[in-house]
Design an enzyme around this catalytic site. Sequence first.
Site, PDB file in Angstrom:
ATOM      1  N   TYR A 195      10.349   2.117   9.428  1.00  0.00           N
ATOM      2  CA  TYR A 195       9.795   3.321   8.679  1.00  0.00           C
ATOM      3  C   TYR A 195      11.618   4.008   8.070  1.00  0.00           C
ATOM      4  O   TYR A 195      11.783   3.917   9.300  1.00  0.00           O
ATOM      5  CB  TYR A 195       9.036   4.963   8.396  1.00  0.00           C
ATOM      6  CG  TYR A 195       7.715   4.597   9.031  1.00  0.00           C
ATOM      7  CD1 TYR A 195       7.010   4.404   7.594  1.00  0.00           C
ATOM      8  CD2 TYR A 195       7.124   4.669   9.595  1.00  0.00           C
ATOM      9  CE1 TYR A 195       5.647   4.700   8.001  1.00  0.00           C
ATOM     10  CE2 TYR A 195       5.914   4.988   9.936  1.00  0.00           C
ATOM     11  CZ  TYR A 195       4.550   4.750   8.506  1.00  0.00           C
ATOM     12  OH  TYR A 195       3.800   4.673   8.740  1.00  0.00           O
ATOM     13  N   HIS A 247       1.092  -1.228  -0.156  1.00  0.00           N
ATOM     14  CA  HIS A 247      -0.147   0.069   0.021  1.00  0.00           C
ATOM     15  C   HIS A 247       0.742   1.106  -0.274  1.00  0.00           C
ATOM     16  O   HIS A 247       2.194   1.257   0.650  1.00  0.00           O
ATOM     17  CB  HIS A 247      -0.919   0.265   1.196  1.00  0.00           C
ATOM     18  CG  HIS A 247      -0.273  -0.040   2.474  1.00  0.00           C
ATOM     19  ND1 HIS A 247       1.001  -0.817   3.486  1.00  0.00           N
ATOM     20  CD2 HIS A 247       0.382   0.783   3.339  1.00  0.00           C
ATOM     21  CE1 HIS A 247       0.432  -0.333   4.660  1.00  0.00           C
ATOM     22  NE2 HIS A 247       1.059   0.320   4.497  1.00  0.00           N
ATOM     23  N   HIS A 273      -5.952  -1.703   4.379  1.00  0.00           N
ATOM     24  CA  HIS A 273      -5.607  -0.491   3.899  1.00  0.00           C
ATOM     25  C   HIS A 273      -4.932  -0.815   2.528  1.00  0.00           C
ATOM     26  O   HIS A 273      -4.005  -1.778   2.895  1.00  0.00           O
ATOM     27  CB  HIS A 273      -5.467   0.243   3.989  1.00  0.00           C
ATOM     28  CG  HIS A 273      -4.015   0.480   5.148  1.00  0.00           C
ATOM     29  ND1 HIS A 273      -3.275  -0.114   5.457  1.00  0.00           N
ATOM     30  CD2 HIS A 273      -3.154   1.490   5.483  1.00  0.00           C
ATOM     31  CE1 HIS A 273      -2.275  -0.324   5.963  1.00  0.00           C
ATOM     32  NE2 HIS A 273      -2.474   0.596   5.767  1.00  0.00           N
ATOM     33  N   HIS A 309       1.744   0.277  14.892  1.00  0.00           N
ATOM     34  CA  HIS A 309       0.727   1.549  14.970  1.00  0.00           C
ATOM     35  C   HIS A 309      -0.559   1.607  15.438  1.00  0.00           C
ATOM     36  O   HIS A 309      -1.430   0.083  15.542  1.00  0.00           O
ATOM     37  CB  HIS A 309      -0.040   1.830  13.061  1.00  0.00           C
ATOM     38  CG  HIS A 309       0.902   1.866  12.136  1.00  0.00           C
ATOM     39  ND1 HIS A 309       1.897   3.241  12.266  1.00  0.00           N
ATOM     40  CD2 HIS A 309       1.139   1.269  11.161  1.00  0.00           C
ATOM     41  CE1 HIS A 309       2.842   2.896  11.017  1.00  0.00           C
ATOM     42  NE2 HIS A 309       2.709   1.925  10.683  1.00  0.00           N
ATOM     43  N   HIS A 348       4.344   7.258   1.964  1.00  0.00           N
ATOM     44  CA  HIS A 348       5.310   6.237   1.931  1.00  0.00           C
ATOM     45  C   HIS A 348       4.852   5.245   1.418  1.00  0.00           C
ATOM     46  O   HIS A 348       3.817   4.704   0.699  1.00  0.00           O
ATOM     47  CB  HIS A 348       5.379   5.683   3.429  1.00  0.00           C
ATOM     48  CG  HIS A 348       4.611   5.060   4.250  1.00  0.00           C
ATOM     49  ND1 HIS A 348       3.679   5.771   5.151  1.00  0.00           N
ATOM     50  CD2 HIS A 348       4.103   3.967   4.443  1.00  0.00           C
ATOM     51  CE1 HIS A 348       2.817   5.254   5.296  1.00  0.00           C
ATOM     52  NE2 HIS A 348       2.325   3.515   5.215  1.00  0.00           N
ATOM     53  N   GLU A 372       7.445   1.854   4.227  1.00  0.00           N
ATOM     54  CA  GLU A 372       7.123   1.477   5.190  1.00  0.00           C
ATOM     55  C   GLU A 372       7.917  -0.795   5.152  1.00  0.00           C
ATOM     56  O   GLU A 372       8.143  -0.953   3.914  1.00  0.00           O
ATOM     57  CB  GLU A 372       6.988   1.126   5.007  1.00  0.00           C
ATOM     58  CG  GLU A 372       5.905   0.496   6.939  1.00  0.00           C
ATOM     59  CD  GLU A 372       4.147   1.224   6.806  1.00  0.00           C
ATOM     60  OE1 GLU A 372       3.096   0.924   5.830  1.00  0.00           O
ATOM     61  OE2 GLU A 372       4.024   1.061   8.289  1.00  0.00           O
TER      62      GLU A 372
END
Lengths: 107, 307
Positions: free
Chosen positions: B255, B153, B199, B246, B214, B265
């Site tokens: 990151y 993503h 996501h 997260h 990212h 990431e």
Amino acid sequence: MQPFSHRPVVFLKENTMSYHITIDGEHFNCPKGQTVLIAMRTLGVDCLPVGCCAGGCGVCKVIVLEGDYATKVMSRAKVSIEDEAKGIALACRILPESDLTICRVKD
Amino acid sequence: MRKGVIRPGHIQLRVMDMEEALKHYRDLIGLIEVNRDDKGRVYLKGWTEVDKYSLVLVESDTPGLDFIGFKVLNDDVLNGLKNDLIEYGCEVSEFPAGELDSCGRRVSFVAPSGHTFELFADKEQTGKWGLADINPDPWPLNLTGMKAERFDHCLLMGPNVPATQALFEQVLGFGLSEQVVAPDNTVVAAFMSCSLKAHDIAFVDCPDPGKLHHVSFLLETWQDLLKAADLLTMTETTKDVGPTRHGLTSGQTIYFFDPSGNRNEVFCGGDYYYPDHPPVTWKAEDLGKAIFYHELYIHPTYLEVLT
Ligand code: FES
Ligand SMILES: [Fe+2]
């Protein structure tokens, strides 16, 4: 020599040739072959924001007022050809070739 | 409601030095280099991906994101979505088959956030790298570096997050899996899924259009993340944050930056999303916890360092 009270204790490698860097009145030494921003960060000095350290994000933008230096490649979206001619550069890409006097540039 | 967009397909990223970029994406992250074209573009993939490639690198004097492509079910869906985008008021253009290696025609549009997206129905499928089609082993020999499994993503930053969210929901059939809401109830971050993943794309509000925050690659386990962090130190790669967790999506993460300053990431774990799930909500006042669940604060340059 400045007191190290609020800084990590860092020793430069012996016999490393280094240059004296002044950024907005703060001082530190940058070993030959290292970029200004990495030297600053390694010594725990906090006078410029540290971002990508790769010439892409532009947060470490400065103008070099005095001294000689080379630069590694920098994003043209952050430093135009005209800027570059005026001494504007990204601190994470500046390799000093003499002592340098530098000012932060905020976008 | 789902509209036939099935998954992220590819991302084209600008880098300032191709050989340095390949040391990073191929040798360190462990993507597989599969092709180069006459425009100097280099094509790479994660080893679990069935498509021929997912990451396209192109040399430029300005790093950042060119476009992200999503795969749709078939050509009818592609035609339907093209019309829907035009009717919705998007400016739409089309690239012929073959402009991108081994990829069918692509329908391209710019979202209100300033990012360029494209849809495609066909791309050559070369299968999971190094594995047989029949009786496959669980993983192939000869992977390098972090052994990233797939391009997963992106998080993009730009203006008009609510309008961008509306376009992705209403025209492309994505669902809002998680959101960050300001005290006045405006959505300042929208995490959106076209699959069962937490996501497939995320948007966060910022005044500058078209920014990349990212690009993320999947690893298998938390232990793989720790080893990835070791590799960052071994290779003197600039790390940004992590390994940590997260709040948003509850994924585990590191990151770091590529040699042109594009943020990467690597992550593993995290939540899942079915289309009937209501969005998970985070308060903008608690953004520290939402983004870095252990550190509880966001370092000052996290939302400013963009390409
Ligand atoms: S830290 Fe990103 S350009 Fe210097
Ligand atoms: Fe992410």
